[in-house]
Scaffold this motif. Structure first.
Motif, PDB file in Angstrom:
ATOM      1  N   UNK A  48      40.828  41.083  28.067  1.00 43.28           N
ATOM      2  CA  UNK A  48      41.569  40.457  26.975  1.00 43.28           C
ATOM      3  C   UNK A  48      40.628  39.439  26.331  1.00 43.28           C
ATOM      4  N   UNK A  49      40.945  38.948  25.117  1.00 42.91           N
ATOM      5  CA  UNK A  49      39.975  38.132  24.361  1.00 42.91           C
ATOM      6  C   UNK A  49      39.427  36.923  25.093  1.00 42.91           C
ATOM      7  N   UNK A  50      40.239  36.250  25.907  1.00 36.80           N
ATOM      8  CA  UNK A  50      39.790  34.998  26.514  1.00 36.80           C
ATOM      9  C   UNK A  50      39.465  35.139  27.998  1.00 36.80           C
ATOM     10  N   UNK A  51      39.268  36.343  28.464  1.00 32.19           N
ATOM     11  CA  UNK A  51      38.957  36.567  29.867  1.00 32.19           C
ATOM     12  C   UNK A  51      39.533  37.882  30.320  1.00 32.19           C
ATOM     13  N   UNK A  52      39.431  38.172  31.584  1.00 29.50           N
ATOM     14  CA  UNK A  52      39.954  39.420  32.132  1.00 29.50           C
ATOM     15  C   UNK A  52      41.254  39.181  32.874  1.00 29.50           C
ATOM     16  N   UNK A  53      42.102  40.184  32.847  1.00 25.93           N
ATOM     17  CA  UNK A  53      43.275  40.241  33.715  1.00 25.93           C
ATOM     18  C   UNK A  53      42.931  41.183  34.861  1.00 25.93           C
ATOM     19  N   UNK A  54      43.367  40.866  36.051  1.00 27.24           N
ATOM     20  CA  UNK A  54      43.118  41.731  37.198  1.00 27.24           C
ATOM     21  C   UNK A  54      44.449  42.258  37.720  1.00 27.24           C
ATOM     22  N   UNK A  55      44.483  43.542  38.010  1.00 24.30           N
ATOM     23  CA  UNK A  55      45.650  44.157  38.637  1.00 24.30           C
ATOM     24  C   UNK A  55      45.325  44.398  40.109  1.00 24.30           C
ATOM     25  N   UNK A  56      46.140  43.865  40.992  1.00 23.64           N
ATOM     26  CA  UNK A  56      45.969  44.072  42.418  1.00 23.64           C
ATOM     27  C   UNK A  56      46.750  45.306  42.849  1.00 23.64           C
ATOM     28  N   UNK A  57      46.156  46.084  43.746  1.00 23.73           N
ATOM     29  CA  UNK A  57      46.750  47.327  44.210  1.00 23.73           C
ATOM     30  C   UNK A  57      46.452  47.537  45.689  1.00 23.73           C
ATOM     31  N   UNK A  58      47.262  48.390  46.306  1.00 27.58           N
ATOM     32  CA  UNK A  58      47.016  48.869  47.672  1.00 27.58           C
ATOM     33  C   UNK A  58      46.815  47.708  48.648  1.00 27.58           C
ATOM     34  N   UNK A  59      47.761  46.783  48.629  1.00 23.46           N
ATOM     35  CA  UNK A  59      47.675  45.588  49.476  1.00 23.46           C
ATOM     36  C   UNK A  59      48.310  45.898  50.832  1.00 23.46           C
ATOM     37  N   UNK A  60      47.509  45.919  51.879  1.00 23.24           N
ATOM     38  CA  UNK A  60      48.012  46.263  53.208  1.00 23.24           C
ATOM     39  C   UNK A  60      47.292  45.479  54.288  1.00 23.24           C
ATOM     40  N   UNK A  61      48.064  44.951  55.226  1.00 18.33           N
ATOM     41  CA  UNK A  61      47.514  44.531  56.505  1.00 18.33           C
ATOM     42  C   UNK A  61      47.853  45.644  57.489  1.00 18.33           C
TER      43      UNK A  61
END
Length: 243
Positions: A171-184
């Motif tokens: 996005x114009x002012x930085x990146x967005x991060x999508x978190x996925x596959x979160x497992x312990x």
């Protein structure tokens, strides 16, 4: 601000177009729910309230569109308990990890095979067969390549205790991060590693210039409240792939 008409399926290109004016996350760290604003007809009369999507809603939708070609946003009263919630949180002030966890990229065939073995144990808790779990990992590898997702092992000392992945949307002012596959992984649960892994990942992406993190959770699954306790706030409900 982007406006979403709920109940209409949206394609990936439409969602990405809605974030072109995104100016970054709000100054406040989180919000409990998505705001609503009434619309007016051409003659000035107020129509039935329509959901009004803020920048975080459009941004979250864009990340979901990277995973699924068509996503159907839902109103707050649609399919209660059977929808998927997209949540977001800002990454400022800086995230301070507790350093229990280090992140190791899953990049080699050997590491992917190790991940597949661990995923079999994770999915067994949901009644998924070993063959289906391994097929899911194959599908994940294809999706990771398509969206540019990197998956990491969470390592505590010499032990691999979990995994977490992410991909970015610019996005114009930085990146967005999508978190996925979160497992312990099952044998390591109940020791606080989940929080440590999440904080380590948020710190990792924040120092790379990401300004907002997005994640998704089904309404009928326990991680939803866990993410809320870690300062993620609800921004949009969409139809769940599970229902």
């Amino acid at each position: 601000m982007a406006e979403l008409h709920l109940g209409e399926s949206m394609h990936r290109s439409d969602a990405v177009a809605k974030i072109k004016h995104y100016a970054g996350p709000p100054e406040y760290p989180y919000r409990s729910c998505r705001r609503y604003a009434p619309r007016k007809s051409e003659n000035g009369e107020q129509e039935a309230p329509m959901p009004h999507a803020d920048d975080e809603s459009a941004l979250a939708l864009a990340t979901e569109q990277q995973i699924y070609d068509v996503v159907e946003p839902l109103g707050d009263s649609d399919r209660i308990g059977r929808a998927k919630v997209l949540l977001a949180r800002g990454l400022s002030p800086p995230i301070v990890p507790d350093r229990q966890i280090t992140l190791r990229p899953i990049a080699t065939e050997e590491s992917w095979n190790r991940y597949a073995d661990e995923r079999v144990a994770v999915e067994a808790d949901f009644g998924v067969t070993e063959s289906r779990a391994r097929a899911m990992v194959d599908e994940l590898r294809q999706r990771a390549k398509r969206v540019g997702m990197t998956l990491f092992f969470a390592v505590a000392g010499h032990d691999v205790v979990g995994a977490i992945g992410h991909f970015k949307v610019s996005v114009p002012h930085g990146d967005c991060v999508r978190l996925q596959e979160v497992d312990i992984f099952p044998q390591w649960r109940g020791r606080g590693y989940g929080t440590s892994m999440l904080l380590e990942m948020l710190h990792h992406v924040a120092i790379q210039g990401c300004i907002t993190a997005v994640i998704g959770a089904d309404e009928d699954d326990w991680p939803l409240d866990w993410y809320r306790r870690h300062d993620f706030f609800d921004v949009l409900r969409v139809r769940s792939a599970r229902h």
